[in-house]
Design a protein around this motif. Structure first.
Motif, PDB file in Angstrom:
ATOM      1  N   PHE A  48       0.831  -1.208   0.000  1.00  0.00           N
ATOM      2  CA  PHE A  48       0.000   0.000   0.000  1.00  0.00           C
ATOM      3  C   PHE A  48       0.868   1.262   0.000  1.00  0.00           C
ATOM      4  O   PHE A  48       1.875   1.316   0.727  1.00  0.00           O
ATOM      5  CB  PHE A  48      -0.909   0.023   1.237  1.00  0.00           C
ATOM      6  N   PRO A  49       0.455   2.282  -0.771  1.00  0.00           N
ATOM      7  CA  PRO A  49       1.262   3.495  -0.858  1.00  0.00           C
ATOM      8  C   PRO A  49       1.482   4.161   0.498  1.00  0.00           C
ATOM      9  O   PRO A  49       0.534   4.334   1.271  1.00  0.00           O
ATOM     10  CB  PRO A  49       0.448   4.414  -1.789  1.00  0.00           C
ATOM     11  N   GLY A  50       2.746   4.487   0.772  1.00  0.00           N
ATOM     12  CA  GLY A  50       3.066   5.213   1.995  1.00  0.00           C
ATOM     13  C   GLY A  50       3.136   4.354   3.249  1.00  0.00           C
ATOM     14  O   GLY A  50       3.377   4.865   4.336  1.00  0.00           O
ATOM     15  N   VAL A  51       2.916   3.048   3.087  1.00  0.00           N
ATOM     16  CA  VAL A  51       2.970   2.146   4.247  1.00  0.00           C
ATOM     17  C   VAL A  51       4.255   1.330   4.143  1.00  0.00           C
ATOM     18  O   VAL A  51       4.663   0.930   3.048  1.00  0.00           O
ATOM     19  CB  VAL A  51       1.735   1.204   4.277  1.00  0.00           C
ATOM     20  N   TYR A  52       4.884   1.094   5.294  1.00  0.00           N
ATOM     21  CA  TYR A  52       6.147   0.332   5.350  1.00  0.00           C
ATOM     22  C   TYR A  52       6.003  -0.773   6.382  1.00  0.00           C
ATOM     23  O   TYR A  52       5.120  -0.707   7.255  1.00  0.00           O
ATOM     24  CB  TYR A  52       7.307   1.262   5.729  1.00  0.00           C
ATOM     25  N   HIS A  53       6.851  -1.768   6.272  1.00  0.00           N
ATOM     26  CA  HIS A  53       6.803  -2.829   7.288  1.00  0.00           C
ATOM     27  C   HIS A  53       8.172  -3.452   7.481  1.00  0.00           C
ATOM     28  O   HIS A  53       9.050  -3.398   6.611  1.00  0.00           O
ATOM     29  CB  HIS A  53       5.768  -3.902   6.901  1.00  0.00           C
ATOM     30  N   ALA A  54       8.339  -4.021   8.673  1.00  0.00           N
ATOM     31  CA  ALA A  54       9.504  -4.862   8.962  1.00  0.00           C
ATOM     32  C   ALA A  54       8.898  -6.105   9.583  1.00  0.00           C
ATOM     33  O   ALA A  54       8.412  -6.062  10.712  1.00  0.00           O
ATOM     34  CB  ALA A  54      10.437  -4.159   9.948  1.00  0.00           C
ATOM     35  N   GLY A  55       8.821  -7.167   8.803  1.00  0.00           N
ATOM     36  CA  GLY A  55       8.063  -8.341   9.248  1.00  0.00           C
ATOM     37  C   GLY A  55       6.614  -7.923   9.425  1.00  0.00           C
ATOM     38  O   GLY A  55       6.036  -7.281   8.556  1.00  0.00           O
ATOM     39  N   SER A  56       6.051  -8.228  10.591  1.00  0.00           N
ATOM     40  CA  SER A  56       4.629  -7.907  10.807  1.00  0.00           C
ATOM     41  C   SER A  56       4.452  -6.498  11.394  1.00  0.00           C
ATOM     42  O   SER A  56       3.325  -6.038  11.577  1.00  0.00           O
ATOM     43  CB  SER A  56       4.017  -8.939  11.757  1.00  0.00           C
ATOM     44  N   LYS A  57       5.557  -5.809  11.663  1.00  0.00           N
ATOM     45  CA  LYS A  57       5.439  -4.470  12.254  1.00  0.00           C
ATOM     46  C   LYS A  57       5.224  -3.415  11.170  1.00  0.00           C
ATOM     47  O   LYS A  57       5.926  -3.433  10.145  1.00  0.00           O
ATOM     48  CB  LYS A  57       6.696  -4.133  13.051  1.00  0.00           C
ATOM     49  N   LEU A  58       4.295  -2.524  11.417  1.00  0.00           N
ATOM     50  CA  LEU A  58       3.969  -1.494  10.413  1.00  0.00           C
ATOM     51  C   LEU A  58       4.603  -0.153  10.779  1.00  0.00           C
ATOM     52  O   LEU A  58       4.785   0.164  11.960  1.00  0.00           O
ATOM     53  CB  LEU A  58       2.454  -1.319  10.315  1.00  0.00           C
ATOM     54  N   PHE A  59       4.885   0.625   9.737  1.00  0.00           N
ATOM     55  CA  PHE A  59       5.482   1.959   9.916  1.00  0.00           C
ATOM     56  C   PHE A  59       4.929   2.910   8.860  1.00  0.00           C
ATOM     57  O   PHE A  59       4.470   2.473   7.803  1.00  0.00           O
ATOM     58  CB  PHE A  59       7.011   1.917   9.709  1.00  0.00           C
ATOM     59  N   THR A  60       5.021   4.216   9.157  1.00  0.00           N
ATOM     60  CA  THR A  60       4.902   5.214   8.091  1.00  0.00           C
ATOM     61  C   THR A  60       6.161   6.077   8.170  1.00  0.00           C
ATOM     62  O   THR A  60       6.802   6.143   9.223  1.00  0.00           O
ATOM     63  CB  THR A  60       3.640   6.094   8.245  1.00  0.00           C
ATOM     64  N   LYS A  61       6.487   6.720   7.044  1.00  0.00           N
ATOM     65  CA  LYS A  61       7.674   7.588   7.023  1.00  0.00           C
ATOM     66  C   LYS A  61       7.248   8.964   7.542  1.00  0.00           C
ATOM     67  O   LYS A  61       6.258   9.529   7.035  1.00  0.00           O
ATOM     68  CB  LYS A  61       8.179   7.703   5.577  1.00  0.00           C
ATOM     69  N   SER A  62       7.972   9.492   8.528  1.00  0.00           N
ATOM     70  CA  SER A  62       7.567  10.778   9.118  1.00  0.00           C
ATOM     71  C   SER A  62       7.460  11.870   8.054  1.00  0.00           C
ATOM     72  O   SER A  62       8.367  12.027   7.231  1.00  0.00           O
ATOM     73  CB  SER A  62       8.594  11.247  10.150  1.00  0.00           C
ATOM     74  N   LEU A  63       6.376  12.614   8.103  1.00  0.00           N
ATOM     75  CA  LEU A  63       6.249  13.783   7.238  1.00  0.00           C
ATOM     76  C   LEU A  63       7.434  14.708   7.554  1.00  0.00           C
ATOM     77  O   LEU A  63       7.723  14.933   8.740  1.00  0.00           O
ATOM     78  CB  LEU A  63       4.926  14.490   7.563  1.00  0.00           C
ATOM     79  N   PRO A  64       8.153  15.242   6.546  1.00  0.00           N
ATOM     80  CA  PRO A  64       9.356  16.023   6.839  1.00  0.00           C
ATOM     81  C   PRO A  64       9.167  17.106   7.914  1.00  0.00           C
ATOM     82  O   PRO A  64      10.002  17.263   8.799  1.00  0.00           O
ATOM     83  CB  PRO A  64       9.726  16.625   5.480  1.00  0.00           C
ATOM     84  N   SER A  65       8.038  17.805   7.867  1.00  0.00           N
ATOM     85  CA  SER A  65       7.837  18.902   8.832  1.00  0.00           C
ATOM     86  C   SER A  65       7.606  18.406  10.265  1.00  0.00           C
ATOM     87  O   SER A  65       7.634  19.210  11.210  1.00  0.00           O
ATOM     88  CB  SER A  65       6.633  19.753   8.399  1.00  0.00           C
ATOM     89  N   ALA A  66       7.363  17.111  10.423  1.00  0.00           N
ATOM     90  CA  ALA A  66       7.066  16.581  11.765  1.00  0.00           C
ATOM     91  C   ALA A  66       8.155  15.630  12.259  1.00  0.00           C
ATOM     92  O   ALA A  66       7.940  14.886  13.220  1.00  0.00           O
ATOM     93  CB  ALA A  66       5.715  15.866  11.736  1.00  0.00           C
ATOM     94  N   LYS A  67       9.311  15.662  11.610  1.00  0.00           N
ATOM     95  CA  LYS A  67      10.400  14.747  12.002  1.00  0.00           C
ATOM     96  C   LYS A  67      10.781  14.940  13.459  1.00  0.00           C
ATOM     97  O   LYS A  67      10.852  16.076  13.944  1.00  0.00           O
ATOM     98  CB  LYS A  67      11.628  14.982  11.126  1.00  0.00           C
ATOM     99  N   GLY A  68      11.049  13.849  14.140  1.00  0.00           N
ATOM    100  CA  GLY A  68      11.499  13.898  15.532  1.00  0.00           C
ATOM    101  C   GLY A  68      10.360  14.015  16.531  1.00  0.00           C
ATOM    102  O   GLY A  68      10.594  14.031  17.727  1.00  0.00           O
ATOM    103  N   ARG A  69       9.131  14.079  16.039  1.00  0.00           N
ATOM    104  CA  ARG A  69       7.997  14.272  16.960  1.00  0.00           C
ATOM    105  C   ARG A  69       7.172  12.995  17.081  1.00  0.00           C
ATOM    106  O   ARG A  69       6.732  12.449  16.072  1.00  0.00           O
ATOM    107  CB  ARG A  69       7.083  15.386  16.447  1.00  0.00           C
ATOM    108  N   ARG A  70       6.969  12.583  18.318  1.00  0.00           N
ATOM    109  CA  ARG A  70       6.083  11.439  18.583  1.00  0.00           C
ATOM    110  C   ARG A  70       4.685  11.971  18.847  1.00  0.00           C
ATOM    111  O   ARG A  70       4.529  13.056  19.426  1.00  0.00           O
ATOM    112  CB  ARG A  70       6.549  10.679  19.811  1.00  0.00           C
ATOM    113  N   VAL A  71       3.672  11.224  18.436  1.00  0.00           N
ATOM    114  CA  VAL A  71       2.286  11.651  18.662  1.00  0.00           C
ATOM    115  C   VAL A  71       1.666  10.892  19.835  1.00  0.00           C
ATOM    116  O   VAL A  71       0.938  11.449  20.640  1.00  0.00           O
ATOM    117  CB  VAL A  71       1.448  11.458  17.377  1.00  0.00           C
ATOM    118  N   TYR A  72       1.979   9.596  19.956  1.00  0.00           N
ATOM    119  CA  TYR A  72       1.364   8.793  21.033  1.00  0.00           C
ATOM    120  C   TYR A  72       2.377   7.829  21.664  1.00  0.00           C
ATOM    121  O   TYR A  72       2.030   6.725  22.087  1.00  0.00           O
ATOM    122  CB  TYR A  72       0.128   8.049  20.499  1.00  0.00           C
TER     123      TYR A  72
END
Ligand code: SAM
Length: 222
Positions: free
Chosen positions: A7-31
């Protein structure tokens, strides 16, 4: 090793899912999610127990109605957990994020500050005309509001904002609609209601074990 998912914009390592941080929000955790670095890119882990969209992907859904250019109306944005991951995905798109609770909205506002593709709206999704001055026609509609009349809310907003042949993703919380009836009966009724209103139901995904009594319905407007 983090890799591209189908799926576009979705990443994974095995069963773990990731998205690539939007450049303007790099370094910021949301939850409190993990930030992982690879080849000078920052990825945010996407928790299936905190986001029903991640849960649907993890359960192997075939549909994914979002890409980098999508315009999406998101109802029930809460404090921005799933919204933030969609914001990572819609790098050239826009995400109208509607939330009714003023307290929770304050958290959503904080998340939006570093994410210009999120337009936060403090509003009641029962009254779609209220946000008409801001929201245009959308490619996609995502809804997760846990309300008794959640199907009616979805249909109203779709009639107002979803493009013809637009895609919708409705998170059905069976216990919010009817506590006295078994979830499978509530799911069947919901599908029927949507079909009667002219939606094609493309796929339904039960979100167990991440969420009990929740179904993700992927639909297309006609
Ligand atoms: C289950 S939470 C949403 C979680 C969120 N979708 C996520 O994945 O991060 C449901 C949210 O819908 C909001 N909500 C409930 N009724 C609403 C309405 N009529 N209009 C807008 N938001 C509503 C609630 O305040 C709550 O924050």
């Amino acid at each position: 090793m983090i890799q591209k998912h189908a799926f576009p914009g979705v990443y994974h390592a095995g069963s773990k899912l990731f998205t690539k941080s939007l450049p303007s929000a790099k370094g910021r955790r949301v939850y409190g999610e993990k930030l992982v670095y690879q080849s000078q890119e920052e990825y945010r882990s996407w928790n299936c127990y905190r986001s029903k969209l991640a849960a649907a992907i993890s359960k192997g859904c075939k549909s994914f109605p979002f890409n980098e250019k999508s315009s999406v109306l998101y109802l029930g944005a809460a404090s921005g957990t799933t919204v933030s991951h969609l914001s990572d995905i819609l790098t050239k798109g826009v995400l109208y994020a509607v939330e009714i609770s003023p307290t929770i909205f304050l958290d959503l506002l904080k998340v939006s500050k570093t994410r210009p593709n999120i337009i936060p709206l403090l509003a009641d999704a029962n009254k779609p005309n209220a946000y008409k001055p801001v929201v245009g026609n959308c490619d996609g509609l995502y809804q997760d509001v846990s309300q008794r009349n959640q199907v009616e809310i979805f249909i109203k907003n779709s009639d107002t904002y979803l493009k013809v042949r637009g895609y919708g993703m409705l998170i059905v919380k069976a216990r919010s609609i009817d506590v006295t009836t078994s979830p499978s009966v509530v799911y069947d009724r919901t599908r029927l209601q949507l079909e009667e209103r002219g939606f094609e139901v493309m796929e339904s995904v039960d979100l167990r074990p991440f969420y009990k009594d929740h179904l993700a319905l992927f639909v297309k407007s006609m």
